[in-house]
Motif scaffolding. Structure first.
Motif, PDB file in Angstrom:
ATOM      1  N   THR A   1       0.527   4.095  -2.951  1.00 50.35           N
ATOM      2  CA  THR A   1      -0.296   5.229  -2.551  1.00 50.35           C
ATOM      3  C   THR A   1       0.659   6.343  -2.154  1.00 50.35           C
ATOM      4  O   THR A   1       1.632   6.086  -1.451  1.00 50.35           O
ATOM      5  N   HIS A   2       0.384   7.556  -2.598  1.00 52.11           N
ATOM      6  CA  HIS A   2       1.353   8.618  -2.342  1.00 52.11           C
ATOM      7  C   HIS A   2       0.774   9.849  -1.667  1.00 52.11           C
ATOM      8  O   HIS A   2       1.514  10.774  -1.350  1.00 52.11           O
ATOM      9  N   ASP A   3      -0.523   9.852  -1.417  1.00 50.85           N
ATOM     10  CA  ASP A   3      -1.121  11.064  -0.850  1.00 50.85           C
ATOM     11  C   ASP A   3      -0.846  11.237   0.639  1.00 50.85           C
ATOM     12  O   ASP A   3      -1.229  12.230   1.224  1.00 50.85           O
ATOM     13  N   TYR A   4      -0.165  10.296   1.250  1.00 44.96           N
ATOM     14  CA  TYR A   4       0.139  10.380   2.679  1.00 44.96           C
ATOM     15  C   TYR A   4       1.522  10.967   2.960  1.00 44.96           C
ATOM     16  O   TYR A   4       1.809  11.400   4.074  1.00 44.96           O
ATOM     17  N   ILE A   5       2.378  11.002   1.967  1.00 46.62           N
ATOM     18  CA  ILE A   5       3.791  11.306   2.203  1.00 46.62           C
ATOM     19  C   ILE A   5       3.998  12.695   2.812  1.00 46.62           C
ATOM     20  O   ILE A   5       4.764  12.854   3.765  1.00 46.62           O
ATOM     21  N   GLN A   6       3.308  13.704   2.310  1.00 45.94           N
ATOM     22  CA  GLN A   6       3.491  15.047   2.871  1.00 45.94           C
ATOM     23  C   GLN A   6       2.845  15.194   4.239  1.00 45.94           C
ATOM     24  O   GLN A   6       3.117  16.163   4.938  1.00 45.94           O
ATOM     25  N   TRP A   7       2.001  14.245   4.646  1.00 50.22           N
ATOM     26  CA  TRP A   7       1.513  14.243   6.030  1.00 50.22           C
ATOM     27  C   TRP A   7       2.615  13.729   6.952  1.00 50.22           C
ATOM     28  O   TRP A   7       2.786  14.240   8.049  1.00 50.22           O
ATOM     29  N   LEU A   8       3.369  12.732   6.507  1.00 53.37           N
ATOM     30  CA  LEU A   8       4.441  12.186   7.331  1.00 53.37           C
ATOM     31  C   LEU A   8       5.720  13.000   7.235  1.00 53.37           C
ATOM     32  O   LEU A   8       6.513  13.031   8.173  1.00 53.37           O
ATOM     33  N   PHE A   9       5.925  13.643   6.097  1.00 55.22           N
ATOM     34  CA  PHE A   9       7.122  14.450   5.861  1.00 55.22           C
ATOM     35  C   PHE A   9       6.690  15.811   5.325  1.00 55.22           C
ATOM     36  O   PHE A   9       6.866  16.103   4.144  1.00 55.22           O
ATOM     37  N   PRO A  10       6.115  16.641   6.195  1.00 57.04           N
ATOM     38  CA  PRO A  10       5.585  17.936   5.732  1.00 57.04           C
ATOM     39  C   PRO A  10       6.689  18.869   5.248  1.00 57.04           C
ATOM     40  O   PRO A  10       7.822  18.803   5.725  1.00 57.04           O
ATOM     41  N   ILE A  11       6.325  19.688   4.277  1.00 57.74           N
ATOM     42  CA  ILE A  11       7.255  20.667   3.723  1.00 57.74           C
ATOM     43  C   ILE A  11       6.578  22.043   3.737  1.00 57.74           C
ATOM     44  O   ILE A  11       5.361  22.134   3.851  1.00 57.74           O
TER      45      ILE A  11
ATOM     46  N   TRP B   1       0.842  -1.197   0.000  1.00 60.93           N
ATOM     47  CA  TRP B   1       0.000   0.000   0.000  1.00 60.93           C
ATOM     48  C   TRP B   1       0.879   1.249   0.000  1.00 60.93           C
ATOM     49  O   TRP B   1       0.630   2.197  -0.750  1.00 60.93           O
ATOM     50  N   LEU B   2       1.897   1.266   0.852  1.00 59.65           N
ATOM     51  CA  LEU B   2       2.792   2.423   0.939  1.00 59.65           C
ATOM     52  C   LEU B   2       3.484   2.705  -0.389  1.00 59.65           C
ATOM     53  O   LEU B   2       3.684   3.859  -0.763  1.00 59.65           O
ATOM     54  N   GLU B   3       3.844   1.644  -1.105  1.00 61.04           N
ATOM     55  CA  GLU B   3       4.525   1.796  -2.396  1.00 61.04           C
ATOM     56  C   GLU B   3       3.607   2.336  -3.487  1.00 61.04           C
ATOM     57  O   GLU B   3       4.061   2.973  -4.418  1.00 61.04           O
TER      58      GLU B   3
END
Length: 78
Positions: free
Chosen positions: A38-48, A34-36
């Motif tokens: 799906t990409h809409d979560y990445i900026q929640w875990l690594f905010p910029i 799922w992590l590989e």
């Protein structure tokens, strides 16, 4: 010093969800496949600090969030 509450801080304190209703714990529990894919979560875990091209729903890392993370070891650990 009291920190300003934002969607990102609430999410990291396990008191809020992302734009799809997922908690931080939900994301931590997702399988690798799922992590590989799906990409809409990445900026929640690594905010910029600036808006990304791929997720307009992700919160930005602003001064309030930076101050909260600097002052709270639990936020940094999460």
């Amino acid at each position: 010093m009291s920190s300003q509450r934002t969607k990102l801080i609430d999410f990291y304190k396990h008191e809020g969800t992302d734009h799809r209703g997922r908690t931080l714990s939900d994301l931590w529990a997702m399988p690798s496949f799922w992590l590989e894919h799906t990409h809409d979560y990445i900026q929640w875990l690594f905010p910029i600090p600036e808006a990304g091209r791929f997720n307009g729903f992700a919160p930005l890392l602003g001064e309030a969030e930076r101050a909260a993370f600097a002052a709270d070891a639990t936020l940094r650990a999460h």
